[in-house]
Motif scaffolding. Structure first.
Motif, mmCIF file in Angstrom:
data_model
loop_
_atom_site.group_PDB
_atom_site.id
_atom_site.type_symbol
_atom_site.label_atom_id
_atom_site.label_comp_id
_atom_site.label_asym_id
_atom_site.label_seq_id
_atom_site.Cartn_x
_atom_site.Cartn_y
_atom_site.Cartn_z
ATOM 1 N N UNK A 237 -2.524 8.694 -14.881
ATOM 2 C CA UNK A 237 -3.019 8.407 -13.540
ATOM 3 C C UNK A 237 -1.812 8.148 -12.645
ATOM 4 N N UNK A 238 -2.027 8.277 -11.360
ATOM 5 C CA UNK A 238 -0.929 8.135 -10.400
ATOM 6 C C UNK A 238 -0.678 6.661 -10.104
ATOM 7 N N UNK A 239 -0.068 6.004 -11.070
ATOM 8 C CA UNK A 239 0.283 4.596 -10.902
ATOM 9 C C UNK A 239 1.761 4.419 -11.218
ATOM 10 N N UNK A 240 2.242 3.197 -11.102
ATOM 11 C CA UNK A 240 3.651 2.950 -11.352
ATOM 12 C C UNK A 240 3.883 1.542 -11.852
ATOM 13 N N UNK A 241 4.989 1.363 -12.584
ATOM 14 C CA UNK A 241 5.353 0.066 -13.154
ATOM 15 C C UNK A 241 6.831 -0.195 -12.925
ATOM 16 N N UNK A 242 7.198 -1.453 -12.990
ATOM 17 C CA UNK A 242 8.601 -1.839 -12.943
ATOM 18 C C UNK A 242 9.022 -2.163 -14.370
ATOM 19 N N UNK A 243 9.902 -1.353 -14.938
ATOM 20 C CA UNK A 243 10.266 -1.443 -16.351
ATOM 21 C C UNK A 243 11.595 -2.179 -16.506
ATOM 22 N N UNK B 242 0.813 -1.220 0.000
ATOM 23 C CA UNK B 242 0.000 0.000 0.000
ATOM 24 C C UNK B 242 0.843 1.267 0.000
ATOM 25 N N UNK B 243 2.073 1.160 0.501
ATOM 26 C CA UNK B 243 2.908 2.357 0.655
ATOM 27 C C UNK B 243 3.914 2.551 -0.472
ATOM 28 N N UNK B 244 3.827 1.728 -1.525
ATOM 29 C CA UNK B 244 4.738 1.878 -2.647
ATOM 30 C C UNK B 244 6.082 1.223 -2.460
ATOM 31 N N UNK B 245 6.318 0.579 -1.311
ATOM 32 C CA UNK B 245 7.565 -0.160 -1.114
ATOM 33 C C UNK B 245 7.577 -1.340 -2.087
ATOM 34 N N UNK B 246 8.672 -1.585 -2.792
ATOM 35 C CA UNK B 246 8.698 -2.670 -3.771
ATOM 36 C C UNK B 246 8.335 -4.021 -3.157
ATOM 37 N N UNK C 53 2.683 -0.702 -9.053
ATOM 38 C CA UNK C 53 3.171 -2.066 -9.210
ATOM 39 C C UNK C 53 4.689 -2.061 -9.233
ATOM 40 N N UNK C 54 5.247 -1.814 -8.035
ATOM 41 C CA UNK C 54 6.691 -1.757 -7.849
ATOM 42 C C UNK C 54 7.179 -3.083 -7.277
ATOM 43 N N UNK C 55 8.329 -3.558 -7.797
ATOM 44 C CA UNK C 55 8.845 -4.864 -7.378
ATOM 45 C C UNK C 55 10.358 -4.821 -7.209
#
Length: 330
Positions: free
Chosen positions: A199-205, A122-126, A294-296
């Motif tokens: 939108x305020x989202x994120x990906x692992x590229x 929930x906090x954006x930690x990978x 979606x940070x990993x």
């Protein structure tokens, strides 16, 4: 010389895996569907085995005489008119293929899953391989089918004592994304000026070639029954769009949209798609996924496999150059 079977070898990640295997000295047999687009295999010294994950006889023919299996093929769509097809391919097809490979005496098997099956924070930690997830938490048929397929793979590895492991690629970017994939469309749409908002989202590229090399590292060093995230750099969607702008030399202003404003449009597009049978540009499931970053972390693969990844900007630039050179942005 080792002979490896690669399913989905004419696709984006699958073709990169096939190339890596060839460079490593493997003979490569490719399981591809009849009539499928094979541009990614042109001029590659590979053997073609026509078949379908829903056809048991074709799977038996494909695995015969091969030492190893790289099961990369999957039905990767965020919208399908008939969801049952996706489960037949991603779940039942995976089970049938692994059973055929086991009966043929395959030495090692690598199953390509996705970070979509993993939990997020929930906090954006990978997140990592141990971040809790469940079938109920999976949004959409693609994520659910891949989650169920992982459960099948893990169960078969235990029951049949197979040297079978799982890799979980993140968001691949790079050349030869011929469809293009949903993530490749982000690059194409940005280049064509169709991404005025975000939108305020994120990906692992991650670069598709790094992910492919990760498959070979997993094959060589991975532990049976384990799974390994093959990722790259965590970026917000805005950072991705701005990186594409910078590489292309065109800075653009964009507006931020809350997810709740996009849901009605996505719902309407899906209803229209049921009539036209044309995949919608935005789906309800993709909008719901955008609620989380979606940070990993690839630390486990780095530590146990020797995995490495290049900066995300290199992956984006290679993808951009390939799309531009092949007429996707005209």
């Amino acid at each position: 010389m080792l002979k490896s079977l690669v399913t989905g070898a004419n696709g984006f990640v699958g073709s990169a895996v096939a190339r890596c295997l060839l460079n490593a000295g493997h003979e490569v047999r490719c399981l591809v569907r009849p009539g499928s687009d094979r541009r990614n295999l042109y001029q590659l010294p590979v053997e073609i085995s026509e078949g379908d994950l829903r056809s048991a006889p074709s799977l038996k023919r494909a695995v015969a005489g091969c030492d190893n299996l790289f099961h990369v093929a999957a039905d990767y769509r965020l919208w399908v008119p008939n969801p049952e097809t996706m489960y037949d391919i991603n779940v039942k097809g995976t089970q049938a293929l692994i059973l055929a490979a086991a009966e043929a005496g395959m030495r090692r098997m690598v199953y390509t899953s996705s970070v979509a099956t993993l939990g997020t924070t929930q906090d954006g930690v990978p997140a990592n391989e141990d971040t809790p997830s469940s079938l109920l938490a999976m949004n959409g048929h693609y994520k659910r089918s891949k989650f169920m397929a992982e459960q099948v793979v893990q169960r078969m590895a235990d029951e049949h004592k197979l040297h079978l492991l799982i890799v979980n690629p993140s968001t691949p970017m790079g050349p030869r994304d011929i469809r293009p994939t949903p993530t490749g469309r982000i690059v194409v749409d940005t280049l064509r000026g169709r991404m005025p908002a975000y939108v305020n989202t994120g990906l692992n590229v991650a670069h598709s070639d790094d992910i492919a090399r990760g498959h070979l590292l997993a094959y060589a060093h991975g532990k049976p029954g384990e799974r390994y995230i093959l990722g790259g750099e965590n970026m917000t969607l805005l950072q991705i769009l701005q990186a594409i702008d910078t590489i292309g030399g065109k800075r653009k202003k964009r507006v931020s949209l809350p997810v709740r404003m996009i849901l009605p449009a996505a719902w309407l597009m899906e209803k229209m798609a049921m009539v036209t049978n044309v995949e919608p540009r935005v789906t309800v499931d993709s909008v719901r996924m955008a609620k989380q970053k979606m940070f990993y972390s690839s630390d486990k693969a780095i530590r146990e496999l020797g995995y490495q990844y290049r900066p995300a900007t290199e992956a984006l630039e290679d993808a951009m150059n390939w799309f531009l050179a092949n007429g996707y942005c005209g």
